[in-house]
Design an enzyme around this catalytic site. Structure first.
Site, PDB file in Angstrom:
ATOM      1  N   LYS A 180       0.991  -1.970  -0.096  1.00 51.22           N
ATOM      2  CA  LYS A 180      -0.353   0.030  -0.044  1.00 51.22           C
ATOM      3  C   LYS A 180       1.026   0.992  -0.023  1.00 51.22           C
ATOM      4  CE  LYS A 180      -3.530  -2.127   2.187  1.00 51.22           C
ATOM      5  NZ  LYS A 180      -5.273  -2.230   3.100  1.00 51.22           N
ATOM      6  N   TYR A 229     -12.454  -2.212  -4.199  1.00 53.36           N
ATOM      7  CA  TYR A 229     -13.213  -1.909  -2.982  1.00 53.36           C
ATOM      8  C   TYR A 229     -14.102  -2.278  -3.028  1.00 53.36           C
ATOM      9  CZ  TYR A 229      -8.346  -2.043  -0.146  1.00 53.36           C
ATOM     10  OH  TYR A 229      -6.962  -2.556   0.324  1.00 53.36           O
ATOM     11  N   ASN A 245      -2.290   0.162   6.756  1.00 53.97           N
ATOM     12  CA  ASN A 245      -1.182  -1.632   6.923  1.00 53.97           C
ATOM     13  C   ASN A 245      -0.521  -1.750   6.392  1.00 53.97           C
ATOM     14  OD1 ASN A 245      -3.410  -1.815   5.040  1.00 53.97           O
ATOM     15  ND2 ASN A 245      -5.043  -3.431   6.936  1.00 53.97           N
ATOM     16  N   HIS A 285      -2.090  -5.533   1.590  1.00 54.85           N
ATOM     17  CA  HIS A 285      -2.887  -6.278   1.349  1.00 54.85           C
ATOM     18  C   HIS A 285      -2.909  -7.889   0.468  1.00 54.85           C
ATOM     19  CE1 HIS A 285      -7.585  -7.107  -0.369  1.00 54.85           C
ATOM     20  NE2 HIS A 285      -7.454  -7.601  -1.172  1.00 54.85           N
ATOM     21  N   GLU A 333      -9.690  -9.921  -7.883  1.00 55.68           N
ATOM     22  CA  GLU A 333      -8.433  -8.694  -7.908  1.00 55.68           C
ATOM     23  C   GLU A 333      -7.284  -9.126  -8.786  1.00 55.68           C
ATOM     24  OE1 GLU A 333      -9.627  -8.227  -2.576  1.00 55.68           O
ATOM     25  OE2 GLU A 333      -7.325  -8.923  -3.667  1.00 55.68           O
TER      26      GLU A 333
HETATM   27  P1  CMP Z   1      -7.576  -4.931   3.883  1.00 53.98           P
HETATM   28  O1  CMP Z   1      -7.064  -6.215   4.043  1.00 53.98           O
HETATM   29  O2  CMP Z   1      -6.188  -3.659   1.895  1.00 53.98           O
HETATM   30  O3  CMP Z   1      -8.703  -4.513   3.730  1.00 53.98           O
HETATM   31  C1  CMP Z   1      -9.733  -3.825   3.666  1.00 53.98           C
HETATM   32  C2  CMP Z   1      -9.464  -2.359   4.060  1.00 53.98           C
HETATM   33  O4  CMP Z   1      -9.686  -1.641   5.019  1.00 53.98           O
HETATM   34  C3  CMP Z   1      -8.621  -2.942   5.311  1.00 53.98           C
HETATM   35  O5  CMP Z   1      -6.629  -3.834   5.176  1.00 53.98           O
HETATM   36  C4  CMP Z   1      -7.163  -1.762   5.876  1.00 53.98           C
HETATM   37  O6  CMP Z   1      -6.729  -1.148   5.542  1.00 53.98           O
HETATM   38  C5  CMP Z   1      -8.740  -1.145   5.511  1.00 53.98           C
HETATM   39  N1  CMP Z   1      -9.650  -0.446   7.006  1.00 53.98           N
HETATM   40  C6  CMP Z   1      -9.523   0.750   8.170  1.00 53.98           C
HETATM   41  N2  CMP Z   1     -10.449   0.229   8.511  1.00 53.98           N
HETATM   42  C7  CMP Z   1     -10.621  -0.585   9.064  1.00 53.98           C
HETATM   43  C8  CMP Z   1     -11.812  -1.463   9.909  1.00 53.98           C
HETATM   44  N3  CMP Z   1     -12.407  -1.126  10.967  1.00 53.98           N
HETATM   45  N4  CMP Z   1     -12.232  -2.769  10.335  1.00 53.98           N
HETATM   46  C9  CMP Z   1     -10.852  -3.289   8.162  1.00 53.98           C
HETATM   47  N5  CMP Z   1     -10.938  -2.497   7.320  1.00 53.98           N
HETATM   48  C10 CMP Z   1     -10.069  -1.476   7.344  1.00 53.98           C
END
Ligand code: CMP
Length: 138
Positions: free
Chosen positions: A9, A49, A112, A115, A126
């Protein structure tokens, strides 16, 4: 043989963690079958998303994911969806296991670092979102 989509990311790219993430994948025996760096616009992030469009974090997430370059990769190997998710750790880095990418580097639940697809069905969508069949090296 299974495939999955991995994204480094914008926070992972800007913090110079591309090499660190790839090293962890390769050291775990995961093969990179395709890879490129790109920057999504807001609409492209919303499309990627779309499954989260009703979530409260959707707007912020798609702003973040379109804020800078990302690295997208197709990973290949036995059980690679699960293997990649184990290496990444839980979405919320505070709950992620010791030694996982998110535990070691994430700064909040949104930023984070990585992904990874969560199922074969998601992986197919995806991978197709970013790659066509001419972009696979082998
Ligand atoms: P990702 O695995 O990319 O899938 C959805 C993304 O939404 C997640 O990682 C986070 O980067 C983001 N996100 C932000 N807030 C939340 C939340 N409360 N719960 C889950 N995903 C979140």
């Amino acid at each position: 043989m299974e495939q999955t989509l991995s994204i480094i990311k914008p926070d992972g790219v800007s913090r110079c963690l591309i090499g660190e993430v790839i090293k962890r994948l390769e050291q775990d025996g995961i093969r990179i079958a395709a890879m490129k760096m790109l920057k999504m616009n807001k609409a492209q992030a919303q499309g990627f998303y779309a499954v989260h469009r009703d979530k409260p974090f959707f707007d912020s997430l798609t702003d973040f994911m379109s804020s800078g370059p990302i690295v997208v990769m197709v990973l290949e190997g036995d059980n690679v969806i699960e293997k990649n998710r184990t290496l990444m750790g839980a979405t919320n880095y505070e709950e992620a296991a010791e030694g996982t990418i998110r535990r070691d580097f994430a700064t909040d639940i949104e930023k984070n670092i990585v992904h990874g697809s969560d199922s074969r069905q998601t992986a197919e969508f995806e991978i197709g979102y970013f790659f066509n069949r001419f972009e696979f090296a082998v």
